[in-house]
Design an enzyme around this catalytic site. Structure first.
Site, PDB file in Angstrom:
ATOM      1  N   GLN A 223      -1.770  -2.716  18.600  1.00  0.00           N
ATOM      2  CA  GLN A 223      -1.371  -2.719  17.194  1.00  0.00           C
ATOM      3  C   GLN A 223      -2.561  -2.431  16.280  1.00  0.00           C
ATOM      4  OE1 GLN A 223       1.304  -6.575  18.268  1.00  0.00           O
ATOM      5  NE2 GLN A 223       0.990  -6.304  16.082  1.00  0.00           N
ATOM      6  N   ARG A 373       4.837 -12.776  15.209  1.00  0.00           N
ATOM      7  CA  ARG A 373       5.698 -12.553  14.048  1.00  0.00           C
ATOM      8  C   ARG A 373       5.675 -13.765  13.113  1.00  0.00           C
ATOM      9  NH1 ARG A 373      11.219  -8.841  14.260  1.00  0.00           N
ATOM     10  NH2 ARG A 373      10.945  -8.087  12.148  1.00  0.00           N
ATOM     11  N   CYS A 374       4.484 -14.037  12.646  1.00  0.00           N
ATOM     12  CA  CYS A 374       4.221 -15.344  12.067  1.00  0.00           C
ATOM     13  C   CYS A 374       3.308 -15.320  10.866  1.00  0.00           C
ATOM     14  CB  CYS A 374       3.489 -16.163  13.107  1.00  0.00           C
ATOM     15  SG  CYS A 374       1.921 -15.366  13.472  1.00  0.00           S
ATOM     16  N   GLU A 743       7.710 -10.204   8.774  1.00  0.00           N
ATOM     17  CA  GLU A 743       7.743 -11.498   9.455  1.00  0.00           C
ATOM     18  C   GLU A 743       8.572 -12.549   8.717  1.00  0.00           C
ATOM     19  OE1 GLU A 743       3.402 -11.667  11.436  1.00  0.00           O
ATOM     20  OE2 GLU A 743       3.512 -11.301   9.301  1.00  0.00           O
TER      21      GLU A 743
HETATM   22  N1  MCN Z   1       9.112  -2.300   3.899  1.00  0.00           N
HETATM   23  C1  MCN Z   1       9.794  -1.786   2.817  1.00  0.00           C
HETATM   24  N2  MCN Z   1       9.682  -2.387   1.601  1.00  0.00           N
HETATM   25  C2  MCN Z   1       8.933  -3.510   1.431  1.00  0.00           C
HETATM   26  C3  MCN Z   1       8.251  -4.069   2.535  1.00  0.00           C
HETATM   27  C4  MCN Z   1       8.348  -3.413   3.765  1.00  0.00           C
HETATM   28  O1  MCN Z   1      10.494  -0.791   2.966  1.00  0.00           O
HETATM   29  N3  MCN Z   1       8.825  -4.091   0.243  1.00  0.00           N
HETATM   30  C5  MCN Z   1       9.144  -1.623   5.202  1.00  0.00           C
HETATM   31  C6  MCN Z   1       7.767  -1.037   5.523  1.00  0.00           C
HETATM   32  O2  MCN Z   1       7.561   0.180   4.944  1.00  0.00           O
HETATM   33  C7  MCN Z   1       7.779  -1.002   7.029  1.00  0.00           C
HETATM   34  C8  MCN Z   1       8.592  -2.240   7.369  1.00  0.00           C
HETATM   35  O3  MCN Z   1       9.390  -2.537   6.225  1.00  0.00           O
HETATM   36  O4  MCN Z   1       8.401   0.159   7.482  1.00  0.00           O
HETATM   37  C9  MCN Z   1       7.705  -3.470   7.680  1.00  0.00           C
HETATM   38  O5  MCN Z   1       6.702  -3.514   6.719  1.00  0.00           O
HETATM   39  P1  MCN Z   1       5.681  -4.705   6.496  1.00  0.00           P
HETATM   40  O6  MCN Z   1       6.395  -5.888   6.042  1.00  0.00           O
HETATM   41  O7  MCN Z   1       4.571  -4.167   5.683  1.00  0.00           O
HETATM   42  O8  MCN Z   1       5.138  -5.069   7.958  1.00  0.00           O
HETATM   43  P2  MCN Z   1       4.266  -4.182   8.953  1.00  0.00           P
HETATM   44  O9  MCN Z   1       4.677  -2.790   8.890  1.00  0.00           O
HETATM   45  O10 MCN Z   1       2.849  -4.519   8.802  1.00  0.00           O
HETATM   46  O11 MCN Z   1       4.800  -4.719  10.317  1.00  0.00           O
HETATM   47  C10 MCN Z   1       4.304  -5.885  10.874  1.00  0.00           C
HETATM   48  C11 MCN Z   1       5.365  -6.936  11.091  1.00  0.00           C
HETATM   49  C12 MCN Z   1       4.854  -7.884  12.089  1.00  0.00           C
HETATM   50  S1  MCN Z   1       3.397  -8.640  11.736  1.00  0.00           S
HETATM   51  C13 MCN Z   1       5.493  -8.095  13.269  1.00  0.00           C
HETATM   52  S2  MCN Z   1       4.869  -9.277  14.292  1.00  0.00           S
HETATM   53  C14 MCN Z   1       6.637  -7.334  13.613  1.00  0.00           C
HETATM   54  C15 MCN Z   1       7.347  -6.779  12.470  1.00  0.00           C
HETATM   55  O12 MCN Z   1       6.558  -6.290  11.535  1.00  0.00           O
HETATM   56  N4  MCN Z   1       6.699  -6.674  14.772  1.00  0.00           N
HETATM   57  C16 MCN Z   1       7.692  -5.750  14.956  1.00  0.00           C
HETATM   58  N5  MCN Z   1       8.473  -6.096  12.706  1.00  0.00           N
HETATM   59  C17 MCN Z   1       8.628  -5.465  13.912  1.00  0.00           C
HETATM   60  N6  MCN Z   1       9.624  -4.594  14.101  1.00  0.00           N
HETATM   61  C18 MCN Z   1       9.707  -3.931  15.274  1.00  0.00           C
HETATM   62  N7  MCN Z   1      10.710  -3.055  15.447  1.00  0.00           N
HETATM   63  N8  MCN Z   1       8.816  -4.112  16.270  1.00  0.00           N
HETATM   64  C19 MCN Z   1       7.812  -5.004  16.146  1.00  0.00           C
HETATM   65  O13 MCN Z   1       6.931  -5.155  17.123  1.00  0.00           O
HETATM   66 CU1  CUN Z   2       1.933 -12.895  13.148  1.00  0.00          CU
HETATM   67  S1  CUN Z   2       2.502 -11.361  14.587  1.00  0.00           S
HETATM   68 MO1  CUN Z   2       2.529  -9.704  13.655  1.00  0.00          MO
HETATM   69  O1  CUN Z   2       1.185 -10.398  12.837  1.00  0.00           O
HETATM   70  O2  CUN Z   2       1.821  -8.574  14.619  1.00  0.00           O
END
Ligand code: MCN
Ligand code: CUN
Length: 790
Positions: A223, A373-374, A743
């Site tokens: 990641q 996921r925390c 998360e």
């Molecule tokens: N998004 C959006 N509008 C927002 C916030 C987010 O459209 N206001 C969209 C983002 O553009 C992105 C998705 O939602 O496509 C998730 O965005 P974000 O919340 O920024 O999180 P990350 O992309 O950094 O993803 C990490 C988060 C974590 S920490 C874990 S753990 C996790 C998760 O996402 N692992 C996943 N979701 C997952 N989903 C899948 N399918 N697989 C994982 O391993």
């Molecule tokens: Cu807390 S698990 Mo995600 O941060 O990859």
């Protein structure tokens, strides 16, 4: 005048654009690490320890070497010659790559068999004979601190106990005073058990060392490709592989969930073997290895206390945490806070006295503390505060929704300074809970519940109104091994107005190829379909810290917006030149600049970009590209109001989730469909720790449920129909007002379920059951509370 396309037509922000990446995923064209096959590639399998704590007396490889196809067996002693037998963890702890004399946990890597096929490697593995001298392991974190307990980390000079770190936040004295004078005090011991991420794809890699060029390409399921490259450089620096000689490529990932943030020994062994034999080496964990050896999260013992008034006002909270990190603090937790962001445990409530104290200890469990996921321990924090809040409501006989409404931080009180030191950026908690109550039909449900209770039926309604904390940096507070946490975007627009954008984050299923394109589309007016998004190759992407802690939108998403705006500034200059007007006379509308008062005089972004390569103003640099490294001024604080309704069968303890309403607030939404997908998946992963998952070890350190036959993972069958919705409180400091969401459901979901179950059982005086709340635990609690007495 050409009619400008709308944001929707170009796939800008706020629209449910279909995921660009799905075309390849649903056609079986995804490219995962196990799809990689290189000429001459060898396969590695790992011999693992059956004991949790043992001296290695001997490793006999004779029979293994006779297995057709086996090339070599690599032990810790072999790696020691190259100083490759130890590695750092992301928490600045250390970890054996392969042991030279002692194994510290069951399923620890003992030696690696290299062969021409994976089957030969497996046969070789079975033929290795290791003689052990077992020792009594330390499995109980409380006993780990006992002076009589053996010191586990004898590798650490001068270490005299199994204590890893102590950490605290908040005002101890002030909190103690409030507690001393409070009408009501709730105290509850809770355990948030060790669980596993169980991503569909296990961990794996292909290490490809090229002797001629002294260069390593590491294809791996990570990641955080750049951060891992830096860690690899720290280890492989011993054999002269410095950072410019290392390329980490993270292809498609079949789920990460935090488990693919750390560096695991298998990766380093594969690198070492490739270096030693000069051929590419593939290592792919099987399902059981994955479940038994890595990607472990949680294992927090929390003493949680709340002080309040008879009228239901929360006055203070206090949390004492014991974190069991197993053999090493692998805690993918890149922050200066050893406890991660647990100190968000004061929740969504308005009070100003809190104290959090935590100690982490070593035991003989496999490396723990992975962030699953925390948002770095926010799941644990939210479980604690939301359970406490419900217990408080029950204790004083107040409706838990009403009590929450009474205690919420008011929307006009943001930015809000929490008693543990955070500054919440924005929120509207009342609106979220009200919406959830309206959708679920709260009043009617309470009425139904009362009727059912009168008939002796068990029905419960559980609420969780959580505040999340996501988006690490700011760099002043967050780093990985000293590397500051920002994130990056690089946008390069080709002469025809199509773009490629590269990021330091790495999607594992979150849909970044789509959503980053949408941000750029919105900001620059280039249709999302014309923007190719790339992540995961350290040779091409700008340095970034990766995807976890829902940080991609708060950091790299912001970087995409800011880089786009840099380009728009350049576009304005070019448009002014082309239209022969002053820059100040131009106005922007999705995809074009036009002259104020004369909208027929305009230049589209495509015309402007073409001019950037062909006809730009004198003295201006040619080309059309921008990079931005975004260091957020603060974290973002998404929130949610979840309501769960359960029916429980009194005779068996079987729990049925009848309804689950999730109202999330992640500020401005880039793609509503993707956000909904994130919430659906996350809620199913919330059912897991709430009702099913817990890794259990016996006193000898044996895992008792180390296969998916015994370790229960919820499927669609166990998942209710998720009812999702949202409120929107933009982040005031984020360029596009977005907060992370990935998360939120796993953070907010479990306490809603737990609270619903306890609510159903409360007529019998049951006030708490630790998660996972299984039918057996329900039945047992009912029995203990006389529910089956005649
Ligand atoms: N998004 C959006 N509008 C927002 C916030 C987010 O459209 N206001 C969209 C983002 O553009 C992105 C998705 O939602 O496509 C998730 O965005 P974000 O919340 O920024 O999180 P990350 O992309 O950094 O993803 C990490 C988060 C974590 S920490 C874990 S753990 C996790 C998760 O996402 N692992 C996943 N979701 C997952 N989903 C899948 N399918 N697989 C994982 O391993
Ligand atoms: Cu807390 S698990 Mo995600 O941060 O990859």
């Amino acid at each position: 005048m050409t009619q400008c396309k709308t944001s929707k037509e170009i796939g800008g922000m706020g629209h449910s654009l279909k995921r660009k990446e799905d075309a390849r995923f649903i056609q079986g064209k995804g490219h995962y690490v196990d799809d990689i096959k290189l000429p001459g590639m060898l396969y590695m399998d790992i011999v693992r320890s059956p004991y949790a704590y043992a001296k290695i007396k001997s490793i006999n490889i004779e029979e293994a070497m006779k297995v057709p196809g086996v090339i070599t067996v690599v032990t810790g002693k072999d790696l020691e010659k190259y100083k490759l037998h130890w590695m750092p963890t992301l928490m600045s702890d250390t970890q054996m790559v392969l042991p030279t004399d002692t194994v510290m946990y069951q399923a620890q890597e003992v030696c690696a068999v290299i062969a021409t096929s994976k089957y030969a490697a497996r046969d070789g593995r079975e033929a290795v004979k290791v003689e052990y001298e077992p020792m009594k392991p330390v499995m109980d974190p409380f006993k780990s601190l006992d002076p009589a307990a053996p010191v586990l980390r004898t590798d650490k000079p001068g270490k005299k106990d199994n204590h890893i770190w102590h950490w605290q936040a908040g005002d101890k004295e002030k909190t103690a005073q409030v507690f001393a004078n409070a009408d009501v005090v709730i105290k509850q011991q809770m355990h948030i058990p060790r669980i596993h991420v169980v991503s569909i794809e296990t961990c794996g890699c292909v290490a490809d060392y090229d002797k001629v060029n002294h260069h390593l390409t590491m294809y791996m399921t990570t990641q955080a490709p750049h951060a891992i490259r830096t860690v690899i450089a720290l280890v492989a620096g011993h054999v002269g592989l410095s950072e410019e000689r290392i390329r980490v490529v993270s292809p498609d990932i079949g789920g990460g969930f935090g488990g693919k943030v750390p560096v695991y020994p298998g990766y380093v062994i594969a690198i070492a073997v490739s270096f030693l034999v000069g051929k590419p080496v593939k290592w792919i964990e099987d399902r059981s290895e994955n479940l038994q050896a890595d990607s472990f999260a949680r294992d927090y013992h929390i003493t949680a206390e709340l002080a309040g008034t008879k009228e239901g006002k929360i006055l203070a909270t206090r949390f004492k945490v014991l974190a069991d990190h197993g053999y090493t603090d692998a805690a993918a937790n890149p922050s200066k806070f050893p406890l991660g962001l647990f100190s968000i445990c004061t929740g969504s409530y308005d009070y100003n006295a809190a104290f959090v104290e935590a100690d982490a200890v070593y035991t003989n469990k496999p490396p723990g503390g992975v962030a699953y996921r925390c948002s770095f321990r926010v799941t644990e924090a939210v479980q604690a505060i939301e359970r406490l809040t419900d217990m408080f409501a029950k204790k004083i006989g107040k409706d838990p929704a009403e009590l929450r409404m009474q205690n919420f931080i008011k929307k006009e009180d943001f930015p809000w300074h929490s008693p543990t030191g955070w500054i919440y950026d924005s929120g509207n908690y009342q609106a979220g809970l009200q919406k959830a109550m309206d959708v679920v039909g709260y009043a009617a449900l309470r009425k139904e519940q009362a009727e059912k209770q009168a008939r002796g039926e068990l029905m419960g309604i559980g609420i969780s109104t959580f505040t999340e904390i996501v988006g690490a940096g700011p760099s002043k507070d967050f780093d990985i091994l000293g590397i500051k946490m920002f994130d990056s975007a690089e946008i390069r627009v080709h002469p025809t107005g199509k773009a490629i954008a590269r990021f330091g984050t790495k999607s594992q299923g979150q849909g970044h190829e789509t959503t980053y394109a949408q941000i750029i589309a919105e900001e620059l007016g280039i249709p999302a379909e014309n923007i190719q998004v790339e992540e995961g190759d350290t040779d091409t992407a700008p340095y970034g810290l990766g995807t976890y802690a829902s940080r991609s939108t708060p950091t790299a998403g912001a970087a995409a917006a800011v880089a786009s705006r840099k380009l728009r500034d350049k576009a304005r200059k070019i448009a002014a030149y082309l239209l022969e007007v002053s820059e100040n006379d131009l106005e922007w509308e999705t995809g074009k600049f036009f002259v104020k008062g004369a909208p027929e005089k305009s230049k589209t972004i495509q015309e402007i970009v073409f001019a950037a390569y062909t006809n730009h103003p004198q003295g201006m640099e040619a080309g059309f590209e921008a990079t931005h490294y975004y260091d957020p001024p603060n974290l973002t604080f998404p929130s949610g109001a979840y309501i769960c309704v359960v029916d429980i069968d009194k005779e068996t303890g079987a729990i049925h989730i009848r309804r689950f309403v999730a109202i999330d607030d992640c500020g401005n939404i880039i793609n509503p469909m993707i956000v909904q997908g994130q919430v659906h998946g996350g809620l199913t992963q919330a059912v897991a720790p709430a009702m099913y998952e817990e890794l259990i070890y016996d006193g000898e350190g044996n895992i008792l449920n180390g296969t998916l036959m015994d370790y229960l993972v919820p499927t669609a069958v166990e998942s209710p129909k998720w009812e999702t919705g949202h409120t929107c409180t933009p982040s005031p400091h984020h360029p596009i007002g977005a907060k992370g969401v990935g998360e939120s459901p796993t953070v907010g979901g479990p306490p809603a379920i737990a609270n619903a179950i306890i609510d159903a059982l409360s007529p019998f005086g049951i006030t708490h059951i630790d998660i996972p709340i299984t039918p057996y635990k329900v039945w047992k609690a009912l029995k203990e509370h006389g529910a089956y007495d005649k």
